[in-house]
Design a protein around this motif. Sequence first.
Motif, PDB file in Angstrom:
ATOM      1  N   ARG A  68      13.630  11.237  -4.305  1.00 55.39           N
ATOM      2  CA  ARG A  68      13.193  10.694  -3.021  1.00 55.39           C
ATOM      3  C   ARG A  68      12.847  11.774  -1.994  1.00 55.39           C
ATOM      4  NH1 ARG A  68      11.143   7.105  -4.676  1.00 55.39           N
ATOM      5  NH2 ARG A  68      11.776   4.939  -4.730  1.00 55.39           N
ATOM      6  N   THR A  72       7.673   8.626  -3.439  1.00 56.30           N
ATOM      7  CA  THR A  72       7.982   7.225  -3.170  1.00 56.30           C
ATOM      8  C   THR A  72       7.757   6.366  -4.419  1.00 56.30           C
ATOM      9  OG1 THR A  72       5.729   6.811  -2.362  1.00 56.30           O
ATOM     10  CG2 THR A  72       7.415   7.412  -0.724  1.00 56.30           C
ATOM     11  N   PRO A  74       8.132   3.912  -7.353  1.00 57.87           N
ATOM     12  CA  PRO A  74       9.071   2.797  -7.468  1.00 57.87           C
ATOM     13  C   PRO A  74      10.211   3.113  -8.443  1.00 57.87           C
ATOM     14  CG  PRO A  74       6.808   2.003  -7.603  1.00 57.87           C
ATOM     15  CD  PRO A  74       6.749   3.502  -7.673  1.00 57.87           C
ATOM     16  N   ASP A  96      14.232   0.979  -5.000  1.00 57.83           N
ATOM     17  CA  ASP A  96      13.434  -0.172  -4.592  1.00 57.83           C
ATOM     18  C   ASP A  96      14.047  -1.489  -5.056  1.00 57.83           C
ATOM     19  OD1 ASP A  96      10.715   1.034  -3.524  1.00 57.83           O
ATOM     20  OD2 ASP A  96      11.294   2.206  -5.271  1.00 57.83           O
ATOM     21  N   ARG A 118       3.307  -4.130  -5.840  1.00 61.40           N
ATOM     22  CA  ARG A 118       3.540  -3.650  -4.479  1.00 61.40           C
ATOM     23  C   ARG A 118       3.025  -2.229  -4.306  1.00 61.40           C
ATOM     24  NH1 ARG A 118       9.710  -5.021  -3.069  1.00 61.40           N
ATOM     25  NH2 ARG A 118       9.291  -3.337  -1.594  1.00 61.40           N
ATOM     26  N   MET A 141       2.756   5.214   5.077  1.00 64.33           N
ATOM     27  CA  MET A 141       3.513   3.982   5.291  1.00 64.33           C
ATOM     28  C   MET A 141       4.076   3.936   6.706  1.00 64.33           C
ATOM     29  SD  MET A 141       5.451   3.450   1.603  1.00 64.33           S
ATOM     30  CE  MET A 141       6.057   1.815   2.021  1.00 64.33           C
ATOM     31  N   SER A 153      11.641  -1.487   6.976  1.00 64.90           N
ATOM     32  CA  SER A 153      12.055  -1.356   5.583  1.00 64.90           C
ATOM     33  C   SER A 153      10.810  -1.518   4.706  1.00 64.90           C
ATOM     34  CB  SER A 153      13.077  -2.433   5.220  1.00 64.90           C
ATOM     35  OG  SER A 153      12.462  -3.719   5.188  1.00 64.90           O
ATOM     36  N   LYS A 154      10.933  -1.192   3.430  1.00 60.22           N
ATOM     37  CA  LYS A 154       9.778  -1.317   2.542  1.00 60.22           C
ATOM     38  C   LYS A 154       9.299  -2.757   2.434  1.00 60.22           C
ATOM     39  CE  LYS A 154      10.058   2.762  -0.368  1.00 60.22           C
ATOM     40  NZ  LYS A 154      10.047   3.274  -1.755  1.00 60.22           N
ATOM     41  N   THR A 155      10.229  -3.689   2.352  1.00 59.75           N
ATOM     42  CA  THR A 155       9.826  -5.090   2.252  1.00 59.75           C
ATOM     43  C   THR A 155       9.137  -5.548   3.528  1.00 59.75           C
ATOM     44  OG1 THR A 155      11.635  -5.593   0.718  1.00 59.75           O
ATOM     45  CG2 THR A 155      10.632  -7.446   1.872  1.00 59.75           C
ATOM     46  N   TYR A 157       7.492  -3.636   5.549  1.00 60.28           N
ATOM     47  CA  TYR A 157       6.193  -2.960   5.558  1.00 60.28           C
ATOM     48  C   TYR A 157       5.164  -3.739   4.731  1.00 60.28           C
ATOM     49  CZ  TYR A 157       2.615   0.369   4.062  1.00 60.28           C
ATOM     50  OH  TYR A 157       1.411   0.965   3.760  1.00 60.28           O
ATOM     51  N   PHE A 158       5.526  -4.089   3.498  1.00 66.27           N
ATOM     52  CA  PHE A 158       4.573  -4.788   2.636  1.00 66.27           C
ATOM     53  C   PHE A 158       4.269  -6.194   3.144  1.00 66.27           C
ATOM     54  CE2 PHE A 158       6.023  -1.605  -0.541  1.00 66.27           C
ATOM     55  CZ  PHE A 158       4.780  -1.052  -0.811  1.00 66.27           C
TER      56      PHE A 158
END
Length: 225
Positions: A68, A72, A74, A96, A118, A141, A153-155, A157-158
Amino acid sequence: MSKILIVEDDKGISDYIILELKHEGFETVLAESGRQALECFDEENPDLILLDLMIPELNGIEVLRRIRKTSTVPIIVETARGDTIDKINALNEGADDYIVKPYEIEELLARINALLRRASYGSSKDSVIKYKNLELNLQSMGIKVEGQDLKLSKTEYFLLKFFMENPGKVLSRSDLIDAIWGKDYYIDENTIDVYVGYLRSKFSAISKEEFIKTVRGSGYILCKR
């Protein structure tokens, strides 16, 4: 063809996973220790990593932490049933997703396909998406609201990215689940309400603008006043 790095020191498990993934059209690379995992990561440039936490030389958390620092890519971690602390530590270090052993291969495939979908969102030719006072950078991102950086958070963001790709369109909870997690991945529809709530709360800390509106009985919409 997507390449998956499998980090697993149990030969019986790794042989089975490799066989199934190859049958589904994936290219696979196997690492049986933490140090070998880092070497394979550098040399093979995988599209996704399936990482067992209990591996020799360097444990999975340390492997995750080092990857990390530069990538990034997955990562799905494998945890033992009941190891809540391992799950929390892995997610905090940047995993992830996680999957609990023993698991059905169909569940693993669903999680892999969802993460790869994703990840593919960031392959657009345009590096920045703009809508009203929102700006989303696909490469970093990063998100800006009225010129101020917003941490998501990543979720989150998407989810926001999908809204910004479909402005003015009513999106059902099912639409959002399929876009973020994939059609083969079960998520309770109430989860979408929770994440939309998170986004609204973070927006309101910076702006008085209402970006995401509820369409009663249908879903949500990103729209202008």
